[in-house]
Design a protein around this motif. Structure first.
Motif, mmCIF file in Angstrom:
data_model
loop_
_atom_site.group_PDB
_atom_site.id
_atom_site.type_symbol
_atom_site.label_atom_id
_atom_site.label_comp_id
_atom_site.label_asym_id
_atom_site.label_seq_id
_atom_site.Cartn_x
_atom_site.Cartn_y
_atom_site.Cartn_z
ATOM 1 N N LEU A 1 3.055 3.922 -8.834
ATOM 2 C CA LEU A 1 2.616 5.254 -8.418
ATOM 3 C C LEU A 1 3.018 5.533 -6.977
ATOM 4 C CD1 LEU A 1 0.920 7.875 -8.767
ATOM 5 C CD2 LEU A 1 -1.070 6.526 -8.056
ATOM 6 N N PHE A 2 2.755 4.576 -6.071
ATOM 7 C CA PHE A 2 3.063 4.760 -4.651
ATOM 8 C C PHE A 2 4.568 4.913 -4.425
ATOM 9 C CE2 PHE A 2 -0.911 2.008 -3.695
ATOM 10 C CZ PHE A 2 -1.738 3.105 -3.908
ATOM 11 N N LEU A 3 5.363 4.101 -5.123
ATOM 12 C CA LEU A 3 6.816 4.173 -4.963
ATOM 13 C C LEU A 3 7.345 5.502 -5.490
ATOM 14 C CD1 LEU A 3 9.524 2.929 -4.217
ATOM 15 C CD2 LEU A 3 9.541 1.752 -6.437
ATOM 16 N N THR A 4 6.819 5.948 -6.611
ATOM 17 C CA THR A 4 7.233 7.243 -7.170
ATOM 18 C C THR A 4 6.937 8.371 -6.189
ATOM 19 O OG1 THR A 4 6.728 6.420 -9.403
ATOM 20 C CG2 THR A 4 6.979 8.807 -9.141
ATOM 21 N N LYS A 5 5.716 8.373 -5.647
ATOM 22 C CA LYS A 5 5.311 9.420 -4.703
ATOM 23 C C LYS A 5 6.177 9.380 -3.448
ATOM 24 C CE LYS A 5 2.067 12.500 -3.403
ATOM 25 N NZ LYS A 5 2.765 13.196 -2.309
ATOM 26 N N ALA A 6 6.464 8.192 -2.954
ATOM 27 C CA ALA A 6 7.265 8.064 -1.732
ATOM 28 C C ALA A 6 8.676 8.601 -1.963
ATOM 29 C CB ALA A 6 7.314 6.605 -1.301
ATOM 30 N N MET A 7 9.250 8.327 -3.128
ATOM 31 C CA MET A 7 10.605 8.810 -3.403
ATOM 32 C C MET A 7 10.638 10.324 -3.580
ATOM 33 S SD MET A 7 12.670 5.883 -5.505
ATOM 34 C CE MET A 7 11.759 5.888 -7.023
ATOM 35 N N VAL A 8 9.579 10.898 -4.139
ATOM 36 C CA VAL A 8 9.499 12.361 -4.263
ATOM 37 C C VAL A 8 9.371 13.001 -2.884
ATOM 38 C CG1 VAL A 8 8.103 14.296 -5.104
ATOM 39 C CG2 VAL A 8 8.523 12.318 -6.589
ATOM 40 N N ASP A 9 8.498 12.438 -2.047
ATOM 41 C CA ASP A 9 8.188 13.048 -0.746
ATOM 42 C C ASP A 9 9.348 12.997 0.238
ATOM 43 O OD1 ASP A 9 5.685 13.634 -1.663
ATOM 44 O OD2 ASP A 9 4.668 11.978 -0.636
ATOM 45 N N THR A 10 10.319 12.110 0.038
ATOM 46 C CA THR A 10 11.429 11.986 0.985
ATOM 47 C C THR A 10 12.641 12.821 0.573
ATOM 48 O OG1 THR A 10 12.008 9.914 -0.147
ATOM 49 C CG2 THR A 10 10.801 9.729 1.917
ATOM 50 N N LEU B 1 10.669 9.063 -13.112
ATOM 51 C CA LEU B 1 9.637 10.078 -12.875
ATOM 52 C C LEU B 1 9.811 10.773 -11.531
ATOM 53 C CD1 LEU B 1 6.411 8.510 -14.422
ATOM 54 C CD2 LEU B 1 8.104 10.045 -15.441
ATOM 55 N N SER B 2 10.283 10.064 -10.508
ATOM 56 C CA SER B 2 10.482 10.731 -9.212
ATOM 57 C C SER B 2 11.523 11.830 -9.336
ATOM 58 C CB SER B 2 10.904 9.719 -8.142
ATOM 59 O OG SER B 2 12.154 9.132 -8.433
ATOM 60 N N LYS B 3 12.595 11.567 -10.089
ATOM 61 C CA LYS B 3 13.631 12.579 -10.284
ATOM 62 C C LYS B 3 13.099 13.784 -11.060
ATOM 63 C CE LYS B 3 17.917 11.509 -8.761
ATOM 64 N NZ LYS B 3 17.628 10.594 -7.679
ATOM 65 N N LYS C 1 0.834 -1.202 0.000
ATOM 66 C CA LYS C 1 0.000 0.000 0.000
ATOM 67 C C LYS C 1 0.868 1.251 0.000
ATOM 68 C CE LYS C 1 -3.635 -2.419 2.575
ATOM 69 N NZ LYS C 1 -4.424 -2.466 3.831
ATOM 70 N N LYS C 2 0.193 2.377 -0.164
ATOM 71 C CA LYS C 2 0.879 3.659 -0.259
ATOM 72 C C LYS C 2 1.726 3.953 0.978
ATOM 73 C CE LYS C 2 -0.125 8.600 -0.902
ATOM 74 N NZ LYS C 2 -1.209 9.601 -1.104
ATOM 75 N N ASP C 3 1.145 3.774 2.176
ATOM 76 C CA ASP C 3 1.881 4.100 3.398
ATOM 77 C C ASP C 3 3.057 3.143 3.621
ATOM 78 O OD1 ASP C 3 0.187 1.967 3.897
ATOM 79 O OD2 ASP C 3 -0.147 2.511 5.996
ATOM 80 N N GLU C 4 2.961 1.920 3.109
ATOM 81 C CA GLU C 4 4.056 0.961 3.265
ATOM 82 C C GLU C 4 5.262 1.371 2.421
ATOM 83 O OE1 GLU C 4 1.976 -3.272 4.313
ATOM 84 O OE2 GLU C 4 1.614 -2.491 2.287
ATOM 85 N N PHE C 5 5.027 1.826 1.190
ATOM 86 C CA PHE C 5 6.138 2.306 0.362
ATOM 87 C C PHE C 5 6.776 3.549 0.989
ATOM 88 C CE2 PHE C 5 4.261 -0.255 -3.100
ATOM 89 C CZ PHE C 5 5.415 -0.845 -3.582
ATOM 90 N N HIS C 6 5.935 4.409 1.582
ATOM 91 C CA HIS C 6 6.467 5.623 2.218
ATOM 92 C C HIS C 6 7.348 5.260 3.405
ATOM 93 C CE1 HIS C 6 6.652 9.497 4.296
ATOM 94 N NE2 HIS C 6 6.354 10.035 3.133
ATOM 95 N N LEU C 7 6.917 4.304 4.216
ATOM 96 C CA LEU C 7 7.711 3.881 5.369
ATOM 97 C C LEU C 7 9.029 3.242 4.931
ATOM 98 C CD1 LEU C 7 5.023 2.379 7.788
ATOM 99 C CD2 LEU C 7 6.483 4.361 8.219
ATOM 100 N N ASP D 1 0.437 11.279 -15.825
ATOM 101 C CA ASP D 1 -0.857 11.969 -15.813
ATOM 102 C C ASP D 1 -1.363 12.177 -14.394
ATOM 103 O OD1 ASP D 1 -3.204 12.998 -17.330
ATOM 104 O OD2 ASP D 1 -4.230 11.327 -16.335
ATOM 105 N N LEU D 2 -1.158 11.199 -13.530
ATOM 106 C CA LEU D 2 -1.625 11.316 -12.144
ATOM 107 C C LEU D 2 -0.848 12.367 -11.361
ATOM 108 C CD1 LEU D 2 -2.213 7.542 -11.306
ATOM 109 C CD2 LEU D 2 -3.944 9.301 -11.694
ATOM 110 N N PHE D 3 0.353 12.689 -11.816
ATOM 111 C CA PHE D 3 1.153 13.742 -11.185
ATOM 112 C C PHE D 3 0.999 15.081 -11.908
ATOM 113 C CE2 PHE D 3 3.464 10.178 -9.278
ATOM 114 C CZ PHE D 3 3.726 10.664 -7.998
ATOM 115 N N GLY D 4 0.159 15.130 -12.944
ATOM 116 C CA GLY D 4 0.000 16.369 -13.702
ATOM 117 C C GLY D 4 1.199 16.688 -14.570
ATOM 118 N N LEU D 5 1.963 15.646 -14.933
ATOM 119 C CA LEU D 5 3.159 15.812 -15.754
ATOM 120 C C LEU D 5 2.830 15.475 -17.201
ATOM 121 C CD1 LEU D 5 6.278 16.304 -15.712
ATOM 122 C CD2 LEU D 5 6.548 13.856 -15.257
#
Length: 509
Positions: free
Chosen positions: A147-156, A273-275, A108-114, A314-318
């Motif tokens: 998507l979750f992994l990309t978002k987690a790498m951007v947010d950290t 995409l995270s970069k 899940k999303k929170d697991e990739f973030h952790l 698209d989900l990131f507005g890119l």
């Protein structure tokens, strides 16, 4: 309490601590080699985590000292000799999620973030990171997981904001030696006036990344403030993304992927995409080369990858434009940082010996990016890019950016050891194996040795006679030279046929 000591060992993206075997703590508190420890200094905030190594040499650390590798010492940020405390580190909570991924479950999303947060805080050893990467590669990542992994790498990490509506970028998924189009596209686009603050990676499994090649000409390790200054002056830059803390977890993952030669699809998309998102890009051109010895072997797989890029973007507005290009052979002549930098400078300066395939592909990619400009009509980008290149404006822009980033001193352009690989028979070059050429260049010492690599003398469809030089290997050290030449003899990088190959395989979708 132990006394802090700096140990001048580069452990490459991993914090390592050194404790003497006769230290009372080792004997009484149950510390063991390769366990994770927390390092505390009173009033210094949270702990620094490191992998513990046990030593028997008092010249490395004495029995009352704790040694730290270069990265860990910098992270702690204190002078040698201060008192430090250590304690066993608790296992990262997110490791349970890694075990689930190993078992084939979706996360899940929170697991990739952790997971990303724990990796960033050095709570994972490289063995644990490798387990995570192998699990993601072997079991695959669903679209939502990418998507979750990309978002987690951007947010950290840091996220740049350039304050403009159109911030362009480009990226090739790799796998094609010498494909150094970015260094030509960037000054063309900047000369047109569009904003292109390019952060690039170093080599993962290849003999040169864009940052490695640009480093031959200019300093690529700039702070965010220095990046902004260059971009403000020249509308573009080309730097290594690692110093800016843009998706820093990606750099740690890459440090483990490199020795494993891993580059799985889901991880590749999340990494790229995270970069780009962290770098503040709004419009992105993705190049997917297709060929028998490229990362992507057929158009069907390329189209599936294009859909994944477009879905996540698209989900990131890119805004993403994905092109599928000919990856049947290396692009340009040089493979290795200095040789590739030579090719780039020849194209930019309109030199008569400039490789035509590198020039043509760069113009097509630059044209697609210029068409992100609402004032440029569809189909007109190529002509504008060509005019900018032929007028010398792109060369002038590149030279200005090099000076702004910090020009490198002129160095020897060729490595001292060289070997010519000769054609074993007459005929036509019908194929060149990208993987073998890249491996020969890597064995020769690239990208660590900037002047090492391979110079391609013949390309696909060229006519050759027995004894003609197909390519030249350059190396700086005897061992690298022997490894690369032996591999070249044992593994045919060139296929020579009686008849010329068909020329209808050049495509650009």
């Amino acid at each position: 309490m132990l006394k802090l000591k700096a140990v001048a060992i580069d452990t490459f993206k991993e914090n390592v601590a050194y404790l003497h075997r006769d230290c009372p703590l080792y004997r009484t508190e149950g510390f063991q080699a390769l366990m994770k420890i927390e390092i505390y200094i009173t009033g210094n905030g949270g702990p620094v985590l490191a992998v513990l190594n046990i030593v028997d040499d008092c010249t490395i650390v004495d029995i009352n000292e704790l040694g730290l590798s270069i990265q860990a010492f910098k992270q702690l940020g204190k002078e040698q000799g201060v008192d430090v405390r250590i304690a066993p580190a608790k296992p990262p909570i997110s490791l349970k999620a890694v075990h689930r991924k190993i078992a084939g479950e979706s996360l899940k999303k929170d697991e990739f973030h952790l997971i990303c947060q724990d990796i960033l805080e050095n709570r994972y050893s490289k063995m644990e990171i490798a387990a995570f990467l192998v699990a993601c590669s072997h079991n695959g990542l669903e679209r939502q997981e990418v998507l979750f992994l990309t978002k987690a790498m951007v947010d950290t990490g840091e996220v740049l904001n350039w304050g403009e509506n159109i911030v362009v970028d480009k990226h090739c998924i790799g796998g094609i030696p010498g494909n150094r189009t970015t260094m030509i596209v960037m000054p063309i686009v900047a000369a047109h006036g569009m904003l292109m603050p390019k952060t690039s990676s170093r080599a993962i499994t290849s003999p040169a990344g864009t940052a490695d090649t640009m480093e031959v000409l200019a300093n690529v390790e700039l702070s965010i403030e220095e990046m902004k200054k260059v971009v403000h002056q020249h509308r573009a830059m080309l730097t290594w993304g690692g110093t800016a803390r843009l998706a820093p977890v990606d750099d740690i993952l890459i440090s483990v992927e490199r020795p494993l030669s891993m580059d799985s699809t889901g991880q590749l998309v999340a990494s790229i995409l995270s970069k780009k998102i962290a770098a503040g890009s709004t419009h992105l051109l993705i190049d997917i080369p297709v060929g028998p010895s490229a990362k992507i072997h057929n158009n069907q797989a390329a189209l599936a990858l294009r859909k994944l890029f477009e879905y996540i973007g698209d989900l990131f507005g890119l805004h993403i434009d994905v092109v599928i290009s000919d990856g049947s052979q290396p692009i340009g002549n040089g493979v290795g940082p200095a040789l590739e930098a030579r090719d780039v400078q020849q194209v930019l300066s309109n030199h008569k010996n400039a490789p035509s395939d590198l020039r043509e592909k760069s113009l097509r990619l630059a044209g697609r990016i210029l068409e992100f400009d609402p004032d440029v009509r569809g189909g007109q980008g190529y002509n504008i890019a060509r005019d900018i290149l032929e007028s010398g404006r792109a060369f002038e822009k590149m030279q200005a950016i090099i000076l702004a980033q910090g020009a490198q001193p002129k160095k020897q352009s060729k490595a001292p050891l060289e070997y010519a690989m000769l054609a074993s028979k007459s005929g036509y070059v019908s194929a060149i194996n990208n993987l073998n050429i890249a491996h020969i260049a890597s064995l020769a010492g690239a990208p660590i040795e900037k002047n090492a690599g391979v110079d391609l003398i013949k390309k696909v469809a060229d006519k050759v006679k027995k004894g003609d030089t197909l390519f030249i290997i350059y190396a700086s050290f005897k061992s690298d030279f022997e490894f690369s030449t032996q591999f070249a003899h044992e593994n045919n990088a060139y296929v020579i046929a009686k008849n010329p190959p068909s020329t209808d395989d050049n495509y650009f979708i």
